[in-house]
Design a protein around this motif. Structure first.
Motif, PDB file in Angstrom:
ATOM      1  N   GLU A   1       0.808  -1.077   0.107  1.00  0.00           N
ATOM      2  CA  GLU A   1       0.064  -0.190  -0.109  1.00  0.00           C
ATOM      3  C   GLU A   1       0.815   1.367   0.071  1.00  0.00           C
ATOM      4  O   GLU A   1       0.491   2.235  -0.674  1.00  0.00           O
ATOM      5  N   GLU A   2       1.984   1.100   0.668  1.00  0.00           N
ATOM      6  CA  GLU A   2       2.748   2.363   0.689  1.00  0.00           C
ATOM      7  C   GLU A   2       3.635   2.526  -0.430  1.00  0.00           C
ATOM      8  O   GLU A   2       3.845   3.577  -0.936  1.00  0.00           O
ATOM      9  N   ILE A   3       3.979   1.411  -1.047  1.00  0.00           N
ATOM     10  CA  ILE A   3       4.911   1.376  -2.406  1.00  0.00           C
ATOM     11  C   ILE A   3       4.139   2.024  -3.534  1.00  0.00           C
ATOM     12  O   ILE A   3       4.236   2.864  -4.363  1.00  0.00           O
ATOM     13  N   ARG A   4       2.682   2.007  -3.446  1.00  0.00           N
ATOM     14  CA  ARG A   4       1.640   2.378  -4.476  1.00  0.00           C
ATOM     15  C   ARG A   4       1.601   3.698  -4.370  1.00  0.00           C
ATOM     16  O   ARG A   4       1.442   4.395  -5.355  1.00  0.00           O
ATOM     17  N   GLU A   5       1.806   4.427  -3.102  1.00  0.00           N
ATOM     18  CA  GLU A   5       1.620   5.884  -3.263  1.00  0.00           C
ATOM     19  C   GLU A   5       2.985   6.525  -3.253  1.00  0.00           C
ATOM     20  O   GLU A   5       2.979   7.767  -3.263  1.00  0.00           O
ATOM     21  N   MET A   6       3.994   5.957  -3.615  1.00  0.00           N
ATOM     22  CA  MET A   6       5.608   6.676  -3.726  1.00  0.00           C
ATOM     23  C   MET A   6       5.533   7.205  -5.110  1.00  0.00           C
ATOM     24  O   MET A   6       4.785   6.643  -6.158  1.00  0.00           O
ATOM     25  N   SER A   7       5.897   8.347  -5.021  1.00  0.00           N
ATOM     26  CA  SER A   7       6.297   8.999  -6.395  1.00  0.00           C
ATOM     27  C   SER A   7       7.246   8.230  -7.125  1.00  0.00           C
ATOM     28  O   SER A   7       7.433   8.556  -8.462  1.00  0.00           O
ATOM     29  N   THR A   8       8.010   7.763  -6.462  1.00  0.00           N
ATOM     30  CA  THR A   8       9.405   6.857  -6.957  1.00  0.00           C
ATOM     31  C   THR A   8       9.222   5.602  -6.272  1.00  0.00           C
ATOM     32  O   THR A   8      10.221   5.472  -5.337  1.00  0.00           O
ATOM     33  N   PRO A   9       8.512   4.566  -6.853  1.00  0.00           N
ATOM     34  CA  PRO A   9       8.305   3.239  -6.145  1.00  0.00           C
ATOM     35  C   PRO A   9       9.822   2.536  -6.073  1.00  0.00           C
ATOM     36  O   PRO A   9      10.241   1.678  -5.258  1.00  0.00           O
ATOM     37  N   SER A  10      10.778   2.976  -7.197  1.00  0.00           N
ATOM     38  CA  SER A  10      11.983   2.632  -7.138  1.00  0.00           C
ATOM     39  C   SER A  10      13.096   2.690  -5.968  1.00  0.00           C
ATOM     40  O   SER A  10      13.794   2.081  -5.788  1.00  0.00           O
ATOM     41  N   ALA A  11      12.605   3.729  -5.284  1.00  0.00           N
ATOM     42  CA  ALA A  11      13.240   3.981  -4.116  1.00  0.00           C
ATOM     43  C   ALA A  11      13.058   3.302  -2.792  1.00  0.00           C
ATOM     44  O   ALA A  11      13.726   3.307  -1.863  1.00  0.00           O
ATOM     45  N   TRP A  12      12.315   2.328  -3.111  1.00  0.00           N
ATOM     46  CA  TRP A  12      11.718   1.353  -1.931  1.00  0.00           C
ATOM     47  C   TRP A  12      12.816   0.730  -1.144  1.00  0.00           C
ATOM     48  O   TRP A  12      13.027   0.743   0.062  1.00  0.00           O
ATOM     49  N   PRO A  13      13.859   0.178  -1.857  1.00  0.00           N
ATOM     50  CA  PRO A  13      15.124  -0.645  -1.259  1.00  0.00           C
ATOM     51  C   PRO A  13      15.715   0.189  -0.462  1.00  0.00           C
ATOM     52  O   PRO A  13      16.129   0.011   0.874  1.00  0.00           O
ATOM     53  N   SER A  14      15.986   1.627  -0.642  1.00  0.00           N
ATOM     54  CA  SER A  14      16.672   2.477   0.108  1.00  0.00           C
ATOM     55  C   SER A  14      15.868   2.807   1.359  1.00  0.00           C
ATOM     56  O   SER A  14      16.451   2.851   2.501  1.00  0.00           O
TER      57      SER A  14
END
Length: 304
Positions: free
Chosen positions: A165-178
């Motif tokens: 749910e949080e990844i879906r609302e990120m403007s840059t989901p590719s930054a999730w590993p960071s």
């Protein structure tokens, strides 16, 4: 061959996972409400309110924060109601341990089943040979203790269900590993530090509610009050994911309330209608939960 098709099995499995996931969200929110009323009871221990009445108070206090529509809008609530109270509570724990130094008390902490020293004092507290001579054999752990420990681990990892749910609302989901690296880089050392120091200080006498181990002083009272504030955010997180799913299934965009309405055209003036264009990946329309969910679904569809 009779029986279900592979697609039917996949659909059934996905449905079971969805039911289990949302049951977990619901039970997590219920657990946070119980923690909420428990902290209220500790702060106002002379109150005549019963548990169900404190639950009503907790629900009323949480209601204003529950109006936040998406995870993106909760970023300031996460900082003020989540991270700041966490830092305060960790600081209070170390302060209380250094203030009392329970390992110097008589009787001191017991470490049955781990260190083999059951007598208060023991080798770790500097009791010397007298303490070791009075030590009894370790009693070990039974299966109930093991299952309680495993449930605590499972609850700690239960928050992973919120990640999609949080990844879906990120403007840059590719930054999730960071994001994960920073999160675990801070959380894991805190878990180890609090666990080791807490067990060394209180041993087998430690309570699951850590504040019950502390003396009732100003720092402990402040810590309980801070956790009351913290629970408001924890209740929001579990409730929000369920509400977002219901709203998206009903075709409701929860971000409309936070968006400024467009300026109306001047009266008595015709304005040509611009041609409609699909939203770009960085347009505000794709940042709503509904639009982002539809975009993800369209990407998963097989091409003709």
């Amino acid at each position: 061959r009779r029986g279900w098709s592979p697609q039917a099995w996949r659909d059934a499995g996905a449905g079971c996972c969805l039911v289990l996931q949302f049951a977990t969200y619901y039970l997590t929110t219920v657990a946070e409400l119980i923690y909420f009323e428990q902290f209220f009871g500790q702060l106002f221990d002379q109150s005549r309110l019963c548990q169900w009445q404190w639950l009503l108070v907790a629900a009323a206090v949480s209601l204003p924060v529950l109006q936040l529509p998406t995870y993106h809008e909760t970023r300031w609530a996460a900082a003020l109601l989540g991270l700041l109270p966490l830092a305060i509570n960790v600081a209070v724990m170390f302060y209380e341990v250094l203030l009392v130094r329970p390992w110097r008390c008589q009787p001191g902490p017991r470490y049955d089943g781990l260190l083999g020293v059951a007598d208060g004092g023991g080798a770790l507290s500097g009791g010397g040979e007298e303490a070791l001579s009075n030590a009894t054999s370790p009693q070990g752990r039974d299966l109930n203790d093991v299952f309680l420990g495993l449930s605590a681990f499972a609850y700690a990892f239960g928050g992973h269900g919120f990640y999609p749910e949080e990844i879906r609302e990120m403007s840059t989901p590719s930054a999730w590993p960071s994001v994960m690296n920073w999160t675990y880089g801070v959380a894991i050392p805190l878990y180890w530090a609090c666990g080791i120091v807490g067990y060394y200080a209180y041993g087998d006498f430690s309570w699951s509610n850590i504040n019950l181990n502390f003396p009732r002083n100003a720092a402990n009272t402040a810590s309980i009050g801070v956790q009351v504030v913290q629970e408001v955010y924890f209740i929001l997180v579990g409730n929000l994911v369920m509400m977002l799913d219901i709203e998206m299934r009903l075709g409701i965009d929860p971000t409309v309330c936070c968006s400024a309405p467009p300026d109306p055209p001047p009266r008595h003036e015709s304005r040509p209608t611009p041609p409609t264009q699909p939203p770009t990946p960085h347009s505000p329309a794709t940042h709503t939960p509904t639009a982002r969910l539809r975009s993800i679904a369209s990407e998963d569809e097989p091409s003709a």
